[in-house]
Design a protein around this motif. Structure first.
Motif, PDB file in Angstrom:
ATOM      1  N   LEU A   1       0.828  -1.205   0.000  1.00  0.00           N
ATOM      2  CA  LEU A   1       0.000   0.000   0.000  1.00  0.00           C
ATOM      3  C   LEU A   1       0.863   1.255   0.000  1.00  0.00           C
ATOM      4  CD1 LEU A   1      -2.806   1.323   0.207  1.00  0.00           C
ATOM      5  CD2 LEU A   1      -2.589   1.169   2.699  1.00  0.00           C
ATOM      6  N   ALA A   2       1.914   1.245   0.833  1.00  0.00           N
ATOM      7  CA  ALA A   2       2.742   2.444   0.980  1.00  0.00           C
ATOM      8  C   ALA A   2       3.541   2.755  -0.274  1.00  0.00           C
ATOM      9  CB  ALA A   2       3.680   2.279   2.175  1.00  0.00           C
ATOM     10  N   TRP A   3       3.950   1.720  -1.018  1.00  0.00           N
ATOM     11  CA  TRP A   3       4.862   1.958  -2.134  1.00  0.00           C
ATOM     12  C   TRP A   3       4.256   1.622  -3.482  1.00  0.00           C
ATOM     13  CZ3 TRP A   3       7.818   5.272  -0.339  1.00  0.00           C
ATOM     14  CH2 TRP A   3       8.166   5.244   1.012  1.00  0.00           C
ATOM     15  N   SER A   4       2.932   1.519  -3.552  1.00  0.00           N
ATOM     16  CA  SER A   4       2.283   1.419  -4.857  1.00  0.00           C
ATOM     17  C   SER A   4       2.449   2.757  -5.587  1.00  0.00           C
ATOM     18  CB  SER A   4       0.789   1.111  -4.699  1.00  0.00           C
ATOM     19  OG  SER A   4       0.598  -0.212  -4.258  1.00  0.00           O
ATOM     20  N   PRO A   5       2.971   2.745  -6.792  1.00  0.00           N
ATOM     21  CA  PRO A   5       3.192   4.017  -7.498  1.00  0.00           C
ATOM     22  C   PRO A   5       1.884   4.746  -7.762  1.00  0.00           C
ATOM     23  CG  PRO A   5       3.454   2.155  -8.986  1.00  0.00           C
ATOM     24  CD  PRO A   5       3.338   1.574  -7.598  1.00  0.00           C
ATOM     25  N   ASP A   6       1.945   6.053  -7.663  1.00  0.00           N
ATOM     26  CA  ASP A   6       0.817   6.944  -7.984  1.00  0.00           C
ATOM     27  C   ASP A   6      -0.336   6.888  -6.980  1.00  0.00           C
ATOM     28  OD1 ASP A   6       2.078   7.794 -10.365  1.00  0.00           O
ATOM     29  OD2 ASP A   6       1.313   6.030 -11.422  1.00  0.00           O
ATOM     30  N   ILE A   7      -0.168   6.178  -5.874  1.00  0.00           N
ATOM     31  CA  ILE A   7      -1.249   6.136  -4.884  1.00  0.00           C
ATOM     32  C   ILE A   7      -1.147   7.342  -3.952  1.00  0.00           C
ATOM     33  CG2 ILE A   7      -2.270   4.863  -2.961  1.00  0.00           C
ATOM     34  CD1 ILE A   7      -2.858   3.715  -5.692  1.00  0.00           C
ATOM     35  N   GLY A   8      -0.043   7.452  -3.262  1.00  0.00           N
ATOM     36  CA  GLY A   8       0.137   8.583  -2.363  1.00  0.00           C
ATOM     37  C   GLY A   8      -0.537   8.371  -1.021  1.00  0.00           C
ATOM     38  N   ARG A   9      -0.103   9.122  -0.027  1.00  0.00           N
ATOM     39  CA  ARG A   9      -0.624   8.936   1.334  1.00  0.00           C
ATOM     40  C   ARG A   9      -2.084   9.338   1.482  1.00  0.00           C
ATOM     41  NH1 ARG A   9       4.789  10.543   2.252  1.00  0.00           N
ATOM     42  NH2 ARG A   9       4.161  12.725   2.297  1.00  0.00           N
TER      43      ARG A   9
END
Length: 369
Positions: free
Chosen positions: A12-20
């Motif tokens: 979840l934390a390092w999925s690209p383009d998701i963001g916090r």
């Protein structure tokens, strides 16, 4: 934390383009990451736009290697190495109150049952000799007063503040917290390798960045919001006008924390940042006691009130002190309380005006009208 749970958080934390922000919306909608990734795409699409949904459904490149490395790192020092998540009871409460808390916080050092009251100390990487000495002395005094010193492990003021805190902290006290801009499997700057080792032994090193992340320039300003959030206030010792310390001070003010600055020579470029902060309303300080007095209301508000406070007459430590000056060693002998716990209690009493700190490491109970 189990390996499967860690895998979910890392993805979840390092999925690209998701963001916090989007990740927090997903957590609010579906619960823990394992539950998020168990949802049908249609359900996830009610929270995410199409571009972010596609990014979430694709496993991040390098995730298995990152999971293996992080799991091995945790197992190398169980209890002293931790990954704290937004759902973890041990996550710092002060960070939860900010606009952009990290999803994950990697920590290496003393186990923390309750996050301590702290003061952030920041400043120039190229300080004057006097600025470096001021940072060390203030760090030492804050630690002696029972506060944990938070800084960024950088060269200059940061390093001196960490050093002073390590010198001034009592045995067993969480002396200092270093918030770094790299993964915790490396030390930056490399000159602080020994200092980082000592902080991990008597304090804590934390980062929001995963293992393997090096010293990327953009990460250091981002981590400053964590430095300011963990402290009741932020002290800027020396800073140029374009210093990253001014970013930390601005973030502290935005987070509702006190900002303090030490004035310097009008001829020194390293004083101009502090003078600018003072013009903007920062509190001018000359001694550590100036800061402690200003923090008194905030420290009292931050104190957890699980039970009614005993009256002044009912406090065993006040009774043990009497009214003559007394040192810490004598109080340990009289009360049987550890030095670290005594430091914390003495700070509370000092901030309430019930105890005065005297030269020579002595304390004296105050006569009340």
């Amino acid at each position: 934390m189990q390996r499967e749970e860690l895998a979910g958080w890392l993805r979840l934390a390092w999925s690209p383009d998701i963001g916090r922000p989007a990740a927090r919306r997903l957590l609010a909608a579906f619960g823990l990451p394992q539950q998020i990734f168990a949802q049908a795409p249609e359900a996830l699409g009610t929270v995410l736009p199409h571009r972010q949904l596609e990014a979430l459904l694709a496993e991040p490149q390098g995730l298995p290697a990152l999971l293996d490395a992080t799991w091995a790192w945790l197992q190398a020092e169980p209890g002293r190495r931790r990954v704290l998540t937004l759902g973890d009871p041990a996550y710092p409460p002060a960070l939860l109150q900010t606009e952009d808390p990290p999803l994950l916080l990697y920590a290496h050092g003393q186990p923390v049952a309750e996050w301590p009251r702290a003061i952030a100390v920041v400043g120039s990487r190229n300080p004057t000799p006097q600025g470096r000495e001021n940072a060390r002395r203030f760090g030492h005094s804050f630690a002696q007063a029972g506060l944990t010193v938070v800084s960024g492990l950088a060269l200059g003021i940061d390093g001196a503040a960490h050093e002073g805190a390590l010198e001034g902290a009592a045995e067993g006290q969480l002396a200092t917290i270093a918030v770094v801009g790299t993964g915790l499997d490396r030390v930056y700057p490399p000159q602080h390798h020994d200092l980082a080792h000592r902080i991990a032994g008597r304090g804590l090193i934390v980062s929001e960045y995963p293992l393997g992340i090096g010293p990327l320039p953009e990460n250091f300003p981002r981590r400053n919001r964590i430095i300011s959030a963990l402290g009741l206030g932020t002290l800027v010792v020396e800073a140029a006008l374009k210093s990253g310390s001014l970013i930390t001070a601005r973030q502290a003010a935005e987070q509702g924390r006190d900002v303090f600055a030490i004035p310097g020579s009008i001829h020194s470029p390293q004083s101009r940042g502090c003078h600018e902060l003072l013009r903007q309303g920062a509190k001018l300080v000359e001694t550590a006691q100036d800061v402690l007095e200003e923090l008194a209301p905030r420290a009292a508000a931050a104190k957890t009130m699980d039970a009614p406070s005993p009256s002044r007459e009912e406090r065993p430590l006040l009774e043990a002190m009497g009214f003559d000056p007394v040192g810490l060693d004598a109080l340990v002998a009289r009360t049987g309380i550890s030095a670290a716990d005594l430091q914390a209690q003495l700070l509370e009493l000092e901030l309430e005006g019930l105890v005065a700190r005297l030269p020579g490491g002595l304390f004296q109970r105050q006569q009340l009208a």
